[in-house]
Design a protein around this motif. Structure first.
Motif, PDB file in Angstrom:
ATOM      1  N   THR A 224      -6.190  -0.788  -6.334  1.00  0.00           N
ATOM      2  CA  THR A 224      -5.965  -1.401  -7.648  1.00  0.00           C
ATOM      3  C   THR A 224      -4.483  -1.541  -7.934  1.00  0.00           C
ATOM      4  O   THR A 224      -4.014  -2.606  -8.362  1.00  0.00           O
ATOM      5  CB  THR A 224      -6.645  -0.560  -8.755  1.00  0.00           C
ATOM      6  N   ARG A 225      -3.720  -0.490  -7.689  1.00  0.00           N
ATOM      7  CA  ARG A 225      -2.275  -0.518  -7.968  1.00  0.00           C
ATOM      8  C   ARG A 225      -1.551  -1.518  -7.070  1.00  0.00           C
ATOM      9  O   ARG A 225      -0.645  -2.215  -7.515  1.00  0.00           O
ATOM     10  CB  ARG A 225      -1.699   0.885  -7.783  1.00  0.00           C
ATOM     11  N   SER A 226      -1.956  -1.603  -5.812  1.00  0.00           N
ATOM     12  CA  SER A 226      -1.241  -2.457  -4.853  1.00  0.00           C
ATOM     13  C   SER A 226      -1.679  -3.913  -4.892  1.00  0.00           C
ATOM     14  O   SER A 226      -0.924  -4.807  -4.490  1.00  0.00           O
ATOM     15  CB  SER A 226      -1.448  -1.934  -3.426  1.00  0.00           C
TER      16      SER A 226
ATOM     17  N   LEU B  18       0.825  -1.207   0.000  1.00  0.00           N
ATOM     18  CA  LEU B  18       0.000   0.000   0.000  1.00  0.00           C
ATOM     19  C   LEU B  18       0.865   1.265   0.000  1.00  0.00           C
ATOM     20  O   LEU B  18       0.574   2.224  -0.725  1.00  0.00           O
ATOM     21  CB  LEU B  18      -0.945   0.000   1.207  1.00  0.00           C
ATOM     22  N   VAL B  19       1.920   1.271   0.796  1.00  0.00           N
ATOM     23  CA  VAL B  19       2.810   2.434   0.844  1.00  0.00           C
ATOM     24  C   VAL B  19       3.493   2.632  -0.511  1.00  0.00           C
ATOM     25  O   VAL B  19       3.580   3.758  -1.016  1.00  0.00           O
ATOM     26  CB  VAL B  19       3.843   2.295   1.987  1.00  0.00           C
ATOM     27  N   GLU B  20       3.957   1.548  -1.120  1.00  0.00           N
ATOM     28  CA  GLU B  20       4.619   1.658  -2.430  1.00  0.00           C
ATOM     29  C   GLU B  20       3.653   2.167  -3.494  1.00  0.00           C
ATOM     30  O   GLU B  20       4.004   3.031  -4.304  1.00  0.00           O
ATOM     31  CB  GLU B  20       5.203   0.305  -2.845  1.00  0.00           C
ATOM     32  N   ALA B  21       2.437   1.635  -3.508  1.00  0.00           N
ATOM     33  CA  ALA B  21       1.446   2.079  -4.493  1.00  0.00           C
ATOM     34  C   ALA B  21       1.078   3.540  -4.270  1.00  0.00           C
ATOM     35  O   ALA B  21       0.989   4.323  -5.230  1.00  0.00           O
ATOM     36  CB  ALA B  21       0.200   1.192  -4.421  1.00  0.00           C
ATOM     37  N   ALA B  22       0.855   3.913  -3.025  1.00  0.00           N
ATOM     38  CA  ALA B  22       0.493   5.304  -2.720  1.00  0.00           C
ATOM     39  C   ALA B  22       1.632   6.250  -3.082  1.00  0.00           C
ATOM     40  O   ALA B  22       1.391   7.336  -3.624  1.00  0.00           O
ATOM     41  CB  ALA B  22       0.122   5.442  -1.243  1.00  0.00           C
ATOM     42  N   THR B  23       2.870   5.851  -2.826  1.00  0.00           N
ATOM     43  CA  THR B  23       4.020   6.694  -3.177  1.00  0.00           C
ATOM     44  C   THR B  23       4.012   6.990  -4.671  1.00  0.00           C
ATOM     45  O   THR B  23       4.143   8.142  -5.101  1.00  0.00           O
ATOM     46  CB  THR B  23       5.342   6.004  -2.785  1.00  0.00           C
TER      47      THR B  23
END
Length: 196
Positions: A41-43, A18-23
């Motif tokens: 969706t991204r994560s 989640l942190v990687e996708a949000a970044t």
């Protein structure tokens, strides 16, 4: 591996995804235009996991900036600054890092005194300034030039260069720009670290 250990590991992996996708999404679209659905969706992690892990979108943003700041200060802290050229090479790499683009994207949102991002940015600047101060404390400085003030000036220069480069990368040659900064520092007598 016990069930609780597996659950804890799954939770850590979900949080990291989640942190990687949000970044990535905050850097691409900005904080306000990114939704929980975009991040899920991204994560590949369920949308409901976001408030469970972070409480809110603001909590997720704080986790993203904290993660980047931790990685930056850990990496920078492990480096021996050596000469001014080595310090500037580190700053050039920092400027080019994809995650650093997030800072340029979010700075306008952080300027609002009521924005939840403001305090996160203050903490981030404090952490980076402290790392730069640790470097410049070892460098000879002209009389009257304090490590705190020089750290603030250097961080300001790097932020300014970074923002110009992000907005118009074809107009700013990072290598030549940082070489110019190195020449200016050397001309001021700021050259190589003093013995510890």
């Amino acid at each position: 591996m016990t069930r609780s250990t597996r659950r804890a590991e799954t939770s850590r992996q979900s949080r990291r995804l989640l942190v990687e996708a949000a970044t990535a999404l905050f850097a691409e679209r900005g904080y306000r235009r990114t939704t929980f659905e975009d991040i899920a969706t991204r994560s590949g992690v369920s949308r409901g996991s976001i408030p469970w892990h972070f409480g809110s979108k603001e909590g997720l943003l704080a986790a993203v900036v904290e993660d980047i700041a931790t990685r930056l200060t850990t990496t920078a802290g492990a480096l021996d600054p050596g000469t001014v050229d080595q310090v500037l090479a580190t700053l050039t790499a920092f400027t080019r890092a994809p995650s650093t683009g997030l800072f340029a994207k979010l700075i306008v949102e952080a300027e609002d005194p009521d924005a939840p991002l403001r305090e996160v940015y203050v903490g981030l600047h404090n952490a980076i300034r402290a790392q730069v101060r640790a470097w410049v404390t070892r460098l000879p400085r002209p009389d009257g030039v304090g490590a705190e003030e020089l750290s603030t000036v250097l961080l300001g220069v790097v932020i300014g260069i970074h923002q110009q480069w992000r907005v118009a990368p074809g107009a700013v040659d990072l290598d030549r720009t940082y070489a110019t900064l190195a020449a200016l520092l050397r001309s001021a007598g700021i050259t190589a670290p003093t013995a510890q």
